[in-house]
Motif scaffolding. Structure first.
Motif, PDB file in Angstrom:
ATOM      1  N   ASP A   1       9.553  -7.123  -3.932  1.00 49.43           N
ATOM      2  CA  ASP A   1       8.874  -6.435  -2.837  1.00 49.43           C
ATOM      3  C   ASP A   1       9.567  -6.705  -1.513  1.00 49.43           C
ATOM      4  OD1 ASP A   1       7.214  -5.726  -4.795  1.00 49.43           O
ATOM      5  OD2 ASP A   1       5.334  -6.294  -3.820  1.00 49.43           O
ATOM      6  N   CYS A   2      10.084  -7.935  -1.379  1.00 52.82           N
ATOM      7  CA  CYS A   2      10.817  -8.253  -0.147  1.00 52.82           C
ATOM      8  C   CYS A   2      12.012  -7.319   0.020  1.00 52.82           C
ATOM      9  CB  CYS A   2      11.319  -9.685  -0.186  1.00 52.82           C
ATOM     10  SG  CYS A   2       9.982 -10.815   0.096  1.00 52.82           S
TER      11      CYS A   2
ATOM     12  N   SER B   1      -0.893  -6.549  -2.628  1.00 47.56           N
ATOM     13  CA  SER B   1      -0.968  -7.344  -1.395  1.00 47.56           C
ATOM     14  C   SER B   1       0.148  -6.955  -0.417  1.00 47.56           C
ATOM     15  CB  SER B   1      -0.840  -8.818  -1.743  1.00 47.56           C
ATOM     16  OG  SER B   1       0.347  -8.998  -2.506  1.00 47.56           O
ATOM     17  N   THR B   2       1.240  -6.471  -0.947  1.00 48.44           N
ATOM     18  CA  THR B   2       2.370  -6.152  -0.068  1.00 48.44           C
ATOM     19  C   THR B   2       2.036  -4.997   0.857  1.00 48.44           C
ATOM     20  OG1 THR B   2       3.777  -6.811  -1.895  1.00 48.44           O
ATOM     21  CG2 THR B   2       4.850  -5.697  -0.088  1.00 48.44           C
TER      22      THR B   2
ATOM     23  N   ALA C   1       5.628 -12.479  -0.004  1.00 48.61           N
ATOM     24  CA  ALA C   1       5.720 -11.376  -0.973  1.00 48.61           C
ATOM     25  C   ALA C   1       6.737 -11.729  -2.054  1.00 48.61           C
ATOM     26  CB  ALA C   1       6.154 -10.113  -0.252  1.00 48.61           C
TER      27      ALA C   1
ATOM     28  N   LEU D   1       5.072  -1.326  -5.265  1.00 50.84           N
ATOM     29  CA  LEU D   1       4.774  -2.569  -4.559  1.00 50.84           C
ATOM     30  C   LEU D   1       3.527  -3.233  -5.129  1.00 50.84           C
ATOM     31  CD1 LEU D   1       5.344  -1.324  -0.918  1.00 50.84           C
ATOM     32  CD2 LEU D   1       6.887  -2.698  -2.292  1.00 50.84           C
ATOM     33  N   GLN D   2       3.504  -4.561  -5.023  1.00 51.29           N
ATOM     34  CA  GLN D   2       2.282  -5.286  -5.367  1.00 51.29           C
ATOM     35  C   GLN D   2       1.206  -4.869  -4.357  1.00 51.29           C
ATOM     36  OE1 GLN D   2       2.190  -7.547  -7.893  1.00 51.29           O
ATOM     37  NE2 GLN D   2       4.341  -7.129  -8.338  1.00 51.29           N
TER      38      GLN D   2
ATOM     39  N   THR E   1       1.492  -5.859   4.425  1.00 49.75           N
ATOM     40  CA  THR E   1       2.719  -6.001   5.242  1.00 49.75           C
ATOM     41  C   THR E   1       3.259  -4.634   5.637  1.00 49.75           C
ATOM     42  OG1 THR E   1       3.170  -7.831   3.755  1.00 49.75           O
ATOM     43  CG2 THR E   1       4.868  -7.282   5.337  1.00 49.75           C
TER      44      THR E   1
ATOM     45  N   PHE F   1       9.870 -11.953   5.004  1.00 48.81           N
ATOM     46  CA  PHE F   1       8.672 -11.496   4.279  1.00 48.81           C
ATOM     47  C   PHE F   1       8.304 -12.476   3.165  1.00 48.81           C
ATOM     48  CE2 PHE F   1      11.193  -7.652   5.432  1.00 48.81           C
ATOM     49  CZ  PHE F   1      10.391  -7.230   6.485  1.00 48.81           C
TER      50      PHE F   1
END
Length: 1669
Positions: A1020-1021, A1063-1064, A1016, A1060-1061, A1067, A1013
């Protein structure tokens, strides 16, 4: 002199002299007047001297000739009394030293005369002695005369005189040499130039000597002459001399005055030229003599050795070698070689004994031995004297065992006791000496039947000879048995002790010097470096020389020593002797070790090892024919034993232990004697004290110890210490109490031995480890291929060594753990493996707990080194090893968990390495470790390891061994997510820091940073890894795991997703959620439809979950609902993402495929999810709380108002609040992008339409498995429309309406499937709508309402809606078609058909109740249905029913299946009653209405009744029908029905008459048969009564006959066939024959049957007439 020169003494002397002279004159008055005169004048002379001189003594000495004269004359009288008086007076003068040289000469002459006359011999000797000792006035000729006088007195006849003279001679000789020493002392300060003496220019060249020296020289030279039997030069007047006496004198001079010979060349010359040749010459008879050889062989008779001379010669030789070795190097070589020869077996016993005593004298002088070695052994062309001496001792000892000692033949008494130890005596009593009835064991050696006692001869280290001192013996003495052996034994011991103490002392000095010099060199001193270097190099040279000598000494002697000591060790029966031998071998081994002489060291160690093991024990490490080959041999445990000197098997040792040999195939047992144990202790001692010099010999030592430990049955316990344990198999070890008390001591020493390894230097330690490893390899080779108990000695000791060397563990860690890992832990033998693992894990644990310097926390490399083997163990597949590994991990976690630090990845890796196939217990232990980590250690580990924890926890979820573990691990993942949530900030900081560092490294190396990932952020990963793991678990094959994982996944995303951010989320949606949906859909559609019997163990499975497909359905439902809910609750987050509409389409696609799946549960749930995403927030039921989503009942925290109190503030809190506020109002939310929203809704409408049209489309073919959508599904589908319509009403047109119409129409047409309402068909009289119909109407209602208020273009939809409604009205009368299947009710015909199957099977049915239920329902249905069918018979609707019904009856009543054997009577009767009920039904419901019923049907019924009423055993029936004979009741019922039906005279139709005739003929025929058979049987059975059933049958027939005749009479005559009457009458004779019957019941029935025949008694004619008409 003060004593004799003091005035009082002088005065006394004068008085004494005067009185002596007076006495003399008195004695001689009569006989010897001249003497009397001389005496009187002497008195006057004395008085005059005393008066005149002050120095009285000096004056006396001057005039001594005159003073002495009267006494000399007195002696001349030869009168004893006078002579004695005179001699006493002379002695007094001598003692006061008042005798001048001349006077002395006169005195000696006078003594000579006395001697020649043999007068006063003792007094003479006394006088000479006093004369020579008190002063030095006598020398040269006078001296020689005095000495000769003594010699001559020695050879008189009188014993006393002889002895006194001998003593005097000895004293005089000593005096002569003492004078010389004194003279040298006086002249010591004057340094004189020594005059070089020319070779042997002149033997008597004594001109250079001083007077005393000259006398001494002359005397010594003449002694040599005399011993050689030559004339003396100086001692003139000798008449005889013995060699023995001469040799004694020579010896005493050489022994007492060595410095004389060493300081004066003249004397040295004498030694070389006279003494040595003399000795060699005198030895010759001894050399040539061979005991037992015949004299004739040589021409001249060989002179026999003569004990006194030989013994004295040996004494001289001893002195020569001891004192003058440096002068006589060559001569000594000869002497020593001779000595060695004297030990030969063919020499006389006494000679060998004295030779051994002589050698013993050298053996106690190590420095002397060292000189031998340097002078001979180290010279190139010289005899190897030192080696020869040692070897000679060895062969001497050997010869004593091999040749029984025969004493000197001269002494015959020897023969008697010679047998004591000879081979003749039985070994049983050898060495036993009876003392007062008790038996004591003498210390002795015993070898091959030769028994040699050990005598105590000397104190250690001193050579006190016995036979060399026997100077008075002329004949050779009797040597006691064992004497020579004992001396030789002591020689060896003293030799070893001397050499080792000397060399070790010197070695020690050298080492300390080296240390000091190196220290000096290293410390900056002022002295010049040049000087330092000089001294160092000198020292080096000196050391090199010394070392060469030491090595030569050891090399020269070790072979001989070893051979002798080994033999003695083998032969020894005495503990003390054994101890001494072992001590000698041990010191030699240690010495060789220190000097680095590997071969000899190994040889000695081998000898001790052999001694420890039983004889012929097969241990190849020790099996080398000669010790020399030790250096290049391969080690292995199998093989034959070759001893250096083969041991005697029957040594008289107490056996103290019996055990198993350590071999691949142990043959029998072996015995250990007390001596073996003693050797073992020596071996332990050696290893303990000298471990540092053992080097490669550790192999030998440890191999032997291993075998001993095995035989003694010592087994390893914790920590590697060996404790006495029982052997596991075979004839178990037997130990005597003696050894039992020793065992703890031995095991203690063994442990101490390995404990002391901590003091070894690194190299020695490596030797030890290597030896243990190769030993362990051997043990492993032996343990292959058999499950015998392996030898664990090596492994246990590796462990012990490792544990005590923890402080320097790094240097031995790799070889140690490498061996344990690669070899031991992978061994097929489980005990071996178990110990390997035990050792390895103990070492790792100890290593981690040890207090290292620096501590482990500061030494990461060491920590990883220690943990590495733990990880390596994961490569081993044996479950027991892995279990140990995991237990170790568990213990490490419990003790060290907080301080693991960089070791975490390794430890977690071990847990993660457990594979699925590795058994439950392993997985359970590993999981225990993981639980511990998650509960206690997450905060202490580096954050970079958290991802590993997630991976490991996930992998446990996927293990399918134990469901509980999988479920618990999902719980752990939830706990981990909680931890991430609580510690979010700190974890994020640390991860970002780490990320930056890694990024930098990657850039430096020029590689791309690679992690899952990647784009990220790291925190977050971490979450994504967690979600991905849970996602994997959601498609696990086990339903429970899927369910739990699904719930957890959606809960964590729900609870913690806000971290989470933004953008994450992209995913999350695509990589996690949709990926998961795809996999679930795929698995569900391909799942197995096979029925699963049980859920493993005794868990019963509910029918709604009994196939894999149904279980996957649940997962699909759960997943779809979860994803829908996330779309619903997180829409404010998802919509701003770029591809929301694409995601929406994918989601709708999933909902569609789920809704169209052939599973009611999935399809219904899909619609519920559809509803949820359409409503976004479901209409609020209560005022305060939104509806929780269906199926999943985990609360979704985000829906419960704004969130507060979380550890990190949310950026988006406000928007959530706003949106939540909006959602809680009842209007749909206003969405910013209207257009986009409309697209979404139209996508939803298209999906809805596709679902509707696909699901309600009638199937093409029908079979049992055809899927029909359920009513709830259709209802839900239709119910979605109103909500959806609200969003799309603006664009809804006529096409859409038609689409809707089709769907509604199809939905209503779907038949209600059997599971919804089994056999309950709603009657159309009641106006009840199903929920589906209600929903359809609602949908139309919504539309209609919308159209009413809608704009113009919508008004045109009215007619369409009306049409639709009319169609529905039509359905209420005529159900719609659904494909080829009519949706109407199931007719009776079908019903009967259905029931026919179980009825015909009857007994063959899988369960008995099946056919019974079928019958009862048939009876019920028929009782209601037949009247209906009769009414409509004409219509032909029911035509097909009658044949079916007839067949059903037939199959049921006369089933082809056989009743089971185990059916009880009661059961049977119950079954019969059912049959009877069926017949009753026929008689009540069918036959009375025969006219309404098809004729064929009635015919079939009649035939059946006939068949049933035939209650006979005629052989013509088939086997199946014979069973019917039992059913009496049934038969009776059939018969009665038949009768009743035959002659019911209520209705008469041609049909009925036909049936009657048919029935009657059958009946009468049958009665006839029955009666005939009965009569036959009755006749045959005689007295025996017939079976009950036959009697019953006959009675029944008789009754039937009477009934029949009655009926016939009642019927109108035209109905009765003439044939019938004939048959009836024909019965009569048969009935009459039955009269003889014995049974009273039959008789009474017969009576009733016969009575009616009276009606037939008519005149013949009328009867005939009647018959014709």
């Amino acid at each position: 002199m003060s004593g004799t020169s003091s005035p009082e003494a002088v005065k006394k002397l004068l008085e004494n002299m005067q009185s002596d002279l007076r006495a003399l004159s008195l004695e001689c008055k009569k006989k010897f007047p001249p003497v009397k005169e001389a005496a009187e004048s002497g008195i006057i002379k004395v008085k005059t001297i005393a008066a005149r001189n002050t120095e009285i003594l000096a004056a006396l000495k001057e005039n001594s000739s005159e003073v002495v004269q009267p006494f000399l004359m007195g002696c001349g009288t030869k009168e004893p009394k006078i002579t004695q008086l005179c001699l006493a007076a002379i002695q007094r003068l001598m003692s006061h030293e008042v005798v001048s040289e001349t006077a002395a000469g006169n005195i000696i002459n006078m003594l000579w005369q006395l001697m020649e006359n043999s007068l006063e011999e003792l007094k003479l000797l006394q006088t000479v002695l006093v004369l020579l000792t008190t002063n030095t006035v006598v020398h040269d000729e006078a001296l020689s005369k005095a000495i000769v006088l003594c010699f001559r007195l020695h050879f008189t006849k009188d014993n006393i005189t002889n002895n006194t003279a001998a003593a005097t001679v000895r004293q005089v000789v000593t005096v002569v040499f003492e004078r010389m020493v004194a003279e040298d002392e006086r002249h010591r300060d004057i340094i004189e130039q020594p005059i070089l003496v020319q070779g042997n220019s002149n033997r008597r060249s004594v001109s250079t000597l001083k007077p005393c020296a000259k006398d001494a020289y002359m005397l010594f030279q003449d002694l040599c002459q005399l011993v050689n039997a030559d004339a003396p030069y100086w001692l003139v007047g000798m008449t005889e001399m013995t060699r023995t006496f001469g040799l004694e004198l020579l010896e005493s001079v050489l022994n007492d005055f060595p410095q004389v010979f060493l300081q004066h060349q003249e004397f040295s010359f004498l030694l070389k030229e006279r003494v040595c040749p003399l000795v060699i010459k005198l030895f010759s008879p001894n050399i040539k003599f061979r005991q037992g050889s015949s004299t004739s062989s040589s021409p001249a008779p060989v002179e026999k050795p003569y004990f006194p001379i030989c013994m004295r010669l040996l004494r001289v030789v001893s002195v020569l070698i001891k004192q003058f070795y440096s002068l006589l190097v060559t001569e000594c070589e000869i002497f020593l070689s001779l000595l060695v020869k004297f030990l030969d077996a063919d020499k006389p016993q006494w000679l060998r004994a004295v030779a051994v005593e002589s050698i013993h004298r050298f053996c106690v002088q190590p420095q002397l031995l060292r000189s031998f070695c340097q002078s001979y052994d180290m010279k190139q062309h010289s005899t190897k004297v030192f080696r020869d001496i040692v070897n000679a001792l060895g062969s001497f000892i050997q010869s004593l065992f091999l040749v029984p000692p025969t004493g000197n033949p001269a002494t015959s008494n020897q023969a008697g006791n010679n047998n004591l130890g000879g081979s003749v005596s039985a070994p049983a009593n050898s060495g036993m000496v009876g003392i007062g009835g008790g038996v004591t064991l003498l210390p002795a050696f015993e070898y091959r039947g030769t028994w040699i006692p050990i005598l105590t001869i000397t104190v250690q280290g001193s050579a006190k000879a016995t036979y060399l001192e026997m100077l008075d013996k002329v004949e050779p003495p009797t040597i006691p048995e064992g004497y020579a052996m004992s001396v030789a034994f002591h020689c060896l011991l003293d030799l070893v002790r001397g050499i080792t103490s000397m060399i070790e002392g010197e070695l020690g000095e050298v080492e300390t010097e080296c240390q000091t010099t190196t220290e000096e060199a290293s410390s900056p001193t002022q002295s010049s470096e040049q000087q330092d270097l000089q001294s160092t190099s000198d020292q080096m040279d000196k050391e090199i020389v010394s070392r060469a000598v030491w090595e030569e000494m050891v090399n020269a002697c070790w072979c001989g020593l070893l051979a002798a000591l080994s033999l003695l060790l083998d032969a020894s029966t005495d503990e003390a002797a054994t101890e001494n031998i072992l001590k000698a071998e041990l010191t030699m081994a240690a010495l060789c070790g220190r000097l680095g002489l590997v071969t000899s060291r190994d040889a000695f160690i081998t000898a001790i090892c052999k001694g420890s093991l039983p004889p012929h024990y097969a241990l190849t490490v020790l099996n080398t024919t000669t010790a020399a080959t030790l250096s290049n041999k391969s080690y292995s445990v199998q093989g034959q034993s070759v001893m250096m000197i083969s041991p005697s098997s029957e040594s008289h040792q107490q056996v103290v232990a019996v055990g198993q040999p350590l071999a691949v195939q142990p043959q029998g047992t072996v015995m250990l004697t007390s001596k073996n144990i003693q050797c073992m202790r020596t071996l332990l001692n050696l290893a303990h004290c000298h471990g540092a010099v053992l080097g490669t010999s550790w192999q030998l030592v440890l191999a032997t110890l291993q075998h001993l430990v095995w035989i003694l049955g010592l087994k390893p316990s914790s920590g590697g210490a060996l404790k006495p344990g029982r052997a596991v198999e075979g004839p178990s070890t037997v130990l005597t109490t003696a050894v039992m008390t020793d065992l703890p001591v031995i095991s203690n020493i063994l442990s101490r031995l390995f404990e002391s390894s901590q003091y070894l230097d690194d190299v020695s330690l490596h030797h030890l480890i290597n030896a243990l490893c190769s030993l362990s390899l051997e043990a492993m080779d032996m343990a292959y291929g058999n499950n015998k108990e392996p030898s664990l000695f090596a492994v246990a000791k590796l462990l012990e060594t490792g544990l005590v060397n923890m402080h320097r563990i790094e240097i031995l860690w790799r070889p140690l753990t490498g061996h344990l890992l690669e070899k031991v832990c992978q061994h097929p033998n489980s005990r071996m493996r178990e110990w390997g693992a035990e050792a390895l894990t103990s070492l790792i644990k100890a290593g981690l707990t040890f207090n290292h310097d620096p501590p482990l926390s500061q030494n990461q490399r060491l920590q990883l080194l220690l943990l590495n083997p733990l990880k390596e163990m994961s490569n081993i597949n044996h479950p027991d090893i892995r279990l140990k590994q995991l237990e170790c991990v568990l213990q490490i976690l419990q003790s060290q968990g907080d301080s693991l630090g960089p070791g975490w990845p390794l430890v977690l890796g071990v847990m993660g390495a457990i594979r699925n196939d590795q058994g439950e217990s392993l997985i359970r232990t590993a999981f225990q470790c993981l639980q511990l980590v998650v509960t206690d250690f997450l905060p202490t580990m580096p954050c970079t390891c958290l991802q590993i924890v997630v991976d490991v926890a996930g992998s446990f979820g996927l293990h399918n061994q134990e469901l509980n573990i999988s479920l618990t691990s999902i719980g752990l993942l939830w706990n981990i997510s909680d931890y991430f949530f609580q510690r979010g900030e700190t974890i994020e900081k640390e991860l970002n820091k780490e990320e930056a560092a890694q990024q930098k490294q990657a850039e430096e190396k020029g590689v791309v940073l690679n992690r899952p990932f990647h784009p990220a952020p790291p925190f977050d990963c971490l979450w994504l890894c967690l979600y991905a793991k849970l996602g994997e678990l959601c498609v696990d094959p086990r339903p429970a795991v899927r369910k739990s994982a699904g719930q957890t996944l959606f809960s964590t995303i729900g609870a913690h997703g806000t971290l989470l951010q933004h953008s994450t989320w992209h995913t999350v949606i695509w990589k996690v959620l949709f990926h998961l949906l795809d996999r679930v859909r795929e698995s569900s559609t391909t799942a197995d439809k096979e029925k699963i019997e049980s859920g493993g163990g005794n868990i019963l499975i509910h029918h709604s979950r009994d196939t894999a497909e149904k279980q996957w359905a649940e997962t699909w439902v759960l997943t779809l609902a979860g994803v829908a809910r996330i779309f619903n609750t997180r829409r404010y987050l998802l919509q701003p993402l770029g591809d929301f509409s694409r995601a929406w389409d994918v989601l709708l696609d999933h909902i569609q495929s789920a809704a169209l799946s052939k599973n009611n549960e999935v399809s219904l749930a899909a619609l519920k999810s559809f509803q949820e995403i359409l409503q976004i927030v479901s209409p609020v039921r209560d005022s305060d709380k939104p509806e929780t989503p269906p199926v999943v009942n985990v609360p979704v925290p985000v829906l419960i108002g704004p969130i507060s109190g979380m550890s990190r503030p949310f950026v988006r809190t406000d928007s959530i609040g706003e949106r939540l506020g909006r959602y809680s109002s009842s209007e749909p939310p206003i969405v910013t992008d209207e257009l986009e929203d409309l697209n979404l809704w139209w996508a939803a409408w298209n999906t809805w339409y596709r679902i509707g049209s696909e699901s309600t489309k009638p199937p093409v073919t029908f079979d049992k498995l055809t899927f029909i959508p359920s009513q709830p599904f259709l209802t839900a589908l239709i119910q979605i429309f109103p909500a959806l319509y609200q969003h799309i009403k603006t664009g809804f047109n006529m096409d859409d309406l038609q689409k809707l119409g089709v769907i509604l129409h199809s939905a209503i047409s779907v038949p209600i499937s059997s599971d919804a309402s089994p056999f309950i068909l709603p009657s159309y009289t009641e106006a009840v709508l199903t929920s589906l119909q209600e929903a359809v109407l609602t949908a139309l209602d919504v539309l209609q309402k919308a159209i009413c208020v809608g704009p113009e273009n919508m008004q045109i939809m009215y007619p369409a809606i009306f049409d639709q409604l009319l169609a529905f009205v039509e359905f209420s009368c005529k159900p719609p078609q659904y494909g080829q299947l009519e949706t109407k009710h199931i007719a009776n015909a079908k019903y009967n058909q259905t029931l026919r199957v179980p009825l015909s099977l009857k007994y063959s049915c899988p369960s008995e109740s099946t056919w019974k239920l079928a019958v009862s329902s048939l009876l019920k249905v028929l009782s209601i249905g037949l009247p209906v069918a009769r009414q409509h018979a004409s219509s032909g609707k029911f035509d097909s029913m009658w044949p079916e019904l007839a067949n059903t009856f037939e199959d049921f009543l006369f089933t082809k299946s056989i009743p089971p054997d185990n059916l009880s009577i009661q059961e049977f009767q119950r079954n019969e009653n059912i049959d009877v009920e069926v017949v009753q039904l026929i008689s009540n419901e069918i036959l009375p209405y025969a006219n309404f019923i098809p004729k064929e049907f009635v015919g079939q019924i009649m035939t059946m009744l006939n068949k049933g009423s035939i209650h006979s055993q005629s052989s013509s029936f088939t086997e199946a029908e014979i069973d019917i004979r039992l059913r009496e009741e049934f038969s009776k019922m059939c018969f009665e029905t038949l009768l009743q039906f035959s002659f019911s005279n209520k209705v008469t139709t041609p049909q009925e008459g036909y049936i009657s005739r048919m029935a009657l003929s059958v009946l009468l025929k049958r009665s006839q048969d029955v009666l005939h058979r009965y009569i036959e049987d009755e006749r045959l059975s005689g007295k025996c009564p017939l079976p009950r059933q036959q009697v019953t049958e006959i009675i029944f027939v008789l009754k039937a006959v009477s009934t029949l005749i009655d009926s016939l009479k009642k019927t109108q005559p035209e109905n009765v066939d003439g044939n019938t009457w004939a048959q009836v009458i024909a019965l009569y004779p048969t009935l009459v024959e039955c009269i003889t019957c014995s049974s009273s019941e039959v008789c009474s029935a017969l009576k009733e049957a016969l009575v009616p025949f009276k009606d037939f008694m008519q005149p013949p004619a009328s009867r005939v007439q009647n018959g014709e008409s």
